[in-house]
Design an enzyme around this catalytic site. Sequence first.
Site, PDB file in Angstrom:
ATOM      1  N   HIS A 149       6.933 -85.944 -11.038  1.00  0.00           N
ATOM      2  CA  HIS A 149       6.282 -84.626 -11.095  1.00  0.00           C
ATOM      3  C   HIS A 149       7.265 -83.484 -10.837  1.00  0.00           C
ATOM      4  O   HIS A 149       6.962 -82.329 -11.150  1.00  0.00           O
ATOM      5  CB  HIS A 149       5.096 -84.553 -10.118  1.00  0.00           C
TER       6      HIS A 149
ATOM      7  N   ASP B 116       5.340 -92.398 -10.086  1.00  0.00           N
ATOM      8  CA  ASP B 116       5.873 -91.045  -9.872  1.00  0.00           C
ATOM      9  C   ASP B 116       7.367 -91.074  -9.539  1.00  0.00           C
ATOM     10  O   ASP B 116       7.841 -90.351  -8.668  1.00  0.00           O
ATOM     11  CB  ASP B 116       5.104 -90.327  -8.754  1.00  0.00           C
TER      12      ASP B 116
ATOM     13  N   SER C 192       9.612 -83.016  -2.238  1.00  0.00           N
ATOM     14  CA  SER C 192       9.302 -84.070  -3.207  1.00  0.00           C
ATOM     15  C   SER C 192      10.573 -84.612  -3.848  1.00  0.00           C
ATOM     16  O   SER C 192      11.401 -83.849  -4.344  1.00  0.00           O
ATOM     17  CB  SER C 192       8.373 -83.533  -4.299  1.00  0.00           C
TER      18      SER C 192
END
Length: 473
Positions: free
Chosen positions: A124, A154, A228
């Site tokens: 993402h 992911d 992230s």
Amino acid sequence: MKKILSLVFVSVLGGIIALSINTYLTEEQNTVNVIEESVTQPTLVNTSFDAKTTSLMTGENPDFTIAAENTLNSVVHVKNTALVAGNPTIQDFFLGRRPAPRAQVGTGSGVIINKDGYIITNNHVIAGSSKISVTLNDNREFEAELIGTDEETDIALLKIDTEDDLPAVAFGDSDNAKVGEWVLAVGNPFNLTSTVTAGIISAKSRDLSRDKSQSFIQTDAAVNPGNSGGALVNSRGELIGINTAITSQTGAYIGYSFAVPSNIARKVIEDIMEYGNVQEGVLGVVGGSVNSRFAEEFGIDTAQGFYVKDVEDNSGAQKAGIKSGDIIKRIDNVEISKFSDLSGYLKTKRPNDQVRVELLRNDKLKIVPVTLSKSDMVSIDFLNMELRNIPSTIKKQSDIKTGVLVQKNQNKFLYSKLGIRPGYIITGINDMEIKTIADISKFTEKYGEDAVDNIYKLEYMNTKFEKKEVIFK
């Protein structure tokens, strides 16, 4: 007048003496209380603790300086530039033209895993990118190449070219990570340079979604936007997770953060590097987690494990003799207490890998070696639907022998116009009878990228097993 002054003087003198005595007595009483408390306070030691190895008993504080030093230079800043539709102007409206695209920048973190410049991050973080740049901790900036991604876990793999060897982080074994173990989260939150926060592992095999078989490591190390794709490392500086998500009502950290276990991330990037996609090994069982309510309903004596409701045809589980009603308790050395334990461990395996399954059958433990199957032997993506072979229980109940079951449907046309939803059965495409997902594979191999354009008829059954047909051309 003299009498009045004498009375005043005597009164003042008496007040000073009384105040001094009270102050002295009060201070002495407080001092006695403090000493009394410090002397009588007992020292309690839990007998299950090992005072020689537990820092709480020895008074030593955990030292993260080495772990931080080994990780900081391996964590990078990732910038994703994507072209998105711009806001239309009045001129666009009157001239009937599309608004000019504009650049949209997103940021995150990444971890150098190879001295040659391979970097792991979240899918993402780089999704929809037209350009990806990476900034090292020494402020050098490079343009990055996207090697491959896996949306389900992911995880994404990047590559930068540099003449120098880069500082890579060492992989740890996330299966051996313990709840309560100290960890560090390293990333670039709020566009800062590498930042370190500390916490403990709060839980393992955490599933945040009902649609995907997730298996996160949960920590209370502070993770914020920009973290992230960053590193979750143990006290030795070994990578045990890729920071991926937080649970928050505000968008900022409130105490819960989640990381993809390093064993899963490592397997995904190795597959991408070697095969170009993720090789998924499947056991071939259908069922759910056992809990007290489930155990009571099915008359089971255990409240933990994975209950096998059905076994896929031609799967490794079926060939190994696993049956409906079995309860999987352990795979290799991993205890299975819920579905995410099972799915998380299997994500680290490939087709043809052999696993040791310990299961409970008729209140007796049984050990079965199972060779994992390819994922396309039990399920396949087709027309934006996830299709799988019909479970044997449904075949027996409905007397249906051929067809494939719709597990998921993200095809808006088929869902809204034809009403095809999970539980429907596809029985034919054009003039070809669909018996198993192997027939779907044959159809897609025959037409390749033009497979969808070559469909003119679809035969299917609804959940009441009523046959229907639709002709597209």
